[in-house]
Design an enzyme around this catalytic site. Structure first.
Site, mmCIF file in Angstrom:
data_model
loop_
_atom_site.group_PDB
_atom_site.id
_atom_site.type_symbol
_atom_site.label_atom_id
_atom_site.label_comp_id
_atom_site.label_asym_id
_atom_site.label_seq_id
_atom_site.Cartn_x
_atom_site.Cartn_y
_atom_site.Cartn_z
ATOM 1 N N LYS A 98 25.161 2.948 -23.649
ATOM 2 C CA LYS A 98 26.155 2.019 -24.631
ATOM 3 C C LYS A 98 26.204 0.503 -24.492
ATOM 4 C CE LYS A 98 29.316 5.931 -22.108
ATOM 5 N NZ LYS A 98 30.640 5.592 -21.001
ATOM 6 N N ASP B 115 36.734 4.543 -23.063
ATOM 7 C CA ASP B 115 36.702 4.871 -21.849
ATOM 8 C C ASP B 115 37.423 4.580 -21.309
ATOM 9 O OD1 ASP B 115 34.427 6.517 -21.695
ATOM 10 O OD2 ASP B 115 33.467 4.410 -21.018
HETATM 11 P P1 NAP Z 1 24.694 3.504 -16.354
HETATM 12 O O1 NAP Z 1 25.112 2.190 -18.168
HETATM 13 O O2 NAP Z 1 23.298 4.119 -16.513
HETATM 14 O O3 NAP Z 1 24.868 2.299 -15.390
HETATM 15 C C1 NAP Z 1 24.391 2.635 -13.908
HETATM 16 C C2 NAP Z 1 24.765 2.423 -12.990
HETATM 17 O O4 NAP Z 1 24.678 2.982 -11.928
HETATM 18 C C3 NAP Z 1 24.641 0.582 -12.487
HETATM 19 O O5 NAP Z 1 25.934 -0.275 -11.961
HETATM 20 C C4 NAP Z 1 23.854 1.040 -11.857
HETATM 21 O O6 NAP Z 1 23.384 -0.468 -10.771
HETATM 22 C C5 NAP Z 1 24.149 2.129 -11.131
HETATM 23 N N1 NAP Z 1 23.001 2.760 -10.160
HETATM 24 C C6 NAP Z 1 22.369 3.954 -10.485
HETATM 25 N N2 NAP Z 1 22.028 4.089 -9.232
HETATM 26 C C7 NAP Z 1 22.162 4.007 -8.326
HETATM 27 C C8 NAP Z 1 22.022 4.392 -7.278
HETATM 28 N N3 NAP Z 1 21.928 4.894 -5.792
HETATM 29 N N4 NAP Z 1 23.143 3.478 -5.643
HETATM 30 C C9 NAP Z 1 23.879 2.282 -6.876
HETATM 31 N N5 NAP Z 1 24.509 2.130 -7.776
HETATM 32 C C10 NAP Z 1 23.542 2.673 -8.659
HETATM 33 O O7 NAP Z 1 25.650 4.512 -17.061
HETATM 34 P P2 NAP Z 1 26.977 4.836 -17.131
HETATM 35 O O8 NAP Z 1 27.460 4.638 -18.376
HETATM 36 O O9 NAP Z 1 27.837 3.399 -16.847
HETATM 37 O O10 NAP Z 1 27.913 5.573 -16.600
HETATM 38 C C11 NAP Z 1 27.630 5.221 -15.460
HETATM 39 C C12 NAP Z 1 28.127 7.009 -15.015
HETATM 40 O O11 NAP Z 1 29.863 7.294 -15.605
HETATM 41 C C13 NAP Z 1 28.160 8.078 -15.020
HETATM 42 O O12 NAP Z 1 28.113 9.147 -13.884
HETATM 43 C C14 NAP Z 1 28.791 8.854 -16.491
HETATM 44 O O13 NAP Z 1 28.314 10.338 -16.348
HETATM 45 C C15 NAP Z 1 29.998 8.524 -15.868
HETATM 46 N N6 NAP Z 1 31.169 8.547 -16.816
HETATM 47 C C16 NAP Z 1 31.886 9.607 -16.577
HETATM 48 C C17 NAP Z 1 32.963 9.217 -17.872
HETATM 49 C C18 NAP Z 1 34.154 10.466 -17.973
HETATM 50 O O14 NAP Z 1 34.966 10.295 -18.882
HETATM 51 N N7 NAP Z 1 34.717 11.189 -16.612
HETATM 52 C C19 NAP Z 1 33.133 8.377 -19.010
HETATM 53 C C20 NAP Z 1 31.687 7.972 -18.839
HETATM 54 C C21 NAP Z 1 30.593 7.709 -17.820
HETATM 55 P P3 NAP Z 1 22.264 -1.153 -11.312
HETATM 56 O O15 NAP Z 1 22.780 -2.428 -12.098
HETATM 57 O O16 NAP Z 1 21.640 -1.411 -10.283
HETATM 58 O O17 NAP Z 1 21.105 -0.502 -11.571
#
Ligand code: NAP
Length: 282
Positions: free
Chosen positions: A72, A112
């Site tokens: 993103k 979002d």
């Molecule tokens: P992203 O940009 O890859 O960011 C991932 C985030 O998760 C970062 O803040 C990362 O922290 C953190 N993280 C990963 N593993 C972790 C762990 N073991 N412990 C603590 N923090 C951890 O991903 P994103 O696009 O933001 O998506 C995040 C989630 O939201 C996904 O599961 C996605 O499927 C969900 N989502 C759902 C919707 C919906 O419509 N329901 C929409 C958007 C996203 P660091 O910065 O420390 O790496």
């Protein structure tokens, strides 16, 4: 075949991983409901190959993309480099989940936040005005929803992220006294009325390690992740005493409807699609 391809507008969701995305099913249901002639697929981009994959899809005549993790923020930078238009909500987030190609200028948007707010308020009856929110994560999803939560008149927004620097970066971008970055080790010190998991823990590897105090006595806990059974986050929330809980299926449907509107100018009804997905997953 050529004639059919010319008439049907092509869209897809791009991410890594992507195989389990529900977006193709959601957009197929929207298309059937509204009579819009679209095809919607799933595109797996290699970790270093986001731009190439997007550019190939666009030059092959694609009309638009949804962008999901981990791209993103890269998508936002790409639109800027291409001289495209970024909507105010994409600019506020510094990340986007919707790209529109075609005769007009390239457009980057972020649906979002609107999706989450609509799901929380309209489906789950959560009042944002005056709420104190603990937002876990500072990746693309957290960036997308944080401005919308502030616009919903929350009283405070604590952003906690495993990597504190990223939480600080997000808070700086928000430039709003109600938003603060919280060190992960002090996560239990917040006393939120709403806890939102916007991390990819579990998808991106290790699970989320949280003290029970994060959940105890909280009125509402929300996991942006969606799954047929309760996620680990929601199971812990229930065990630890969070009163009401929901997963992110509703947000997924709502943000998709908003993207569909950006592309097609038509707003699909989300209730029947949400219920069908929930029943199908049960
Ligand atoms: P992203 O940009 O890859 O960011 C991932 C985030 O998760 C970062 O803040 C990362 O922290 C953190 N993280 C990963 N593993 C972790 C762990 N073991 N412990 C603590 N923090 C951890 O991903 P994103 O696009 O933001 O998506 C995040 C989630 O939201 C996904 O599961 C996605 O499927 C969900 N989502 C759902 C919707 C919906 O419509 N329901 C929409 C958007 C996203 P660091 O910065 O420390 O790496």
């Amino acid at each position: 075949m050529t004639e059919r391809r010319a008439m049907v507008a092509r869209y897809a969701v791009i991410g890594n991983p992507i195989a389990h995305s529900r977006s193709p099913a959601i957009h197929a249901a929207f298309a059937a409901q509204t009579g819009e002639h679209i095809e919607y697929g799933a595109l797996l981009a290699p970790p270093e190959g986001f731009r190439e994959t997007v550019e190939r899809f666009r030059s092959d005549g694609g009309s638009g993309l949804n962008v999901t993790l981990p791209f993103k923020e890269q998508a936002f930078d790409w639109v800027r480099e291409q001289g495209g238009v970024l909507t105010p909500r994409a600019l506020a987030a510094g990340a986007l989940n919707t790209l529109r190609f075609g005769a007009d200028a390239l457009l980057g948007d972020n649906t979002d936040g609107a999706g989450l707010v609509r799901d929380l308020q309209e489906r789950h009856g959560v009042a944002l005005a005056g709420a104190s929110v603990l937002l876990l994560g500072a990746g693309g999803a957290a960036r997308g929803v944080a401005p919308a939560l502030l616009a919903g008149q929350v009283q405070g927004l604590h952003v906690a992220n495993r990597t504190l620097a990223r939480a600080r970066e997000l808070v700086e971008r928000l430039s709003d006294a109600r938003a603060t970055a919280l060190d992960w080790s002090r996560i239990a010190q917040a006393a939120p009325t709403l806890v939102i998991n916007a991390t990819s823990a579990g998808i991106a590897g290790d699970g989320l390690e949280l003290p029970d105090a994060v959940f105890a006595g909280r009125p509402f806990c929300y996991d942006m992740v969606y799954a047929p059974r309760a996620t680990d986050f929601l199971e812990q929330a229930q065990r630890a005493g969070c009163r009401q809980r929901a997963d992110g299926l509703g947000m997924l449907v709502e943000q998709a409807a908003e993207s569909f509107f950006v592309w097609r100018g038509v707003r699909p009804a989300t209730g029947p699609v949400f219920r069908a997905l929930r029943e199908h997953a049960a």
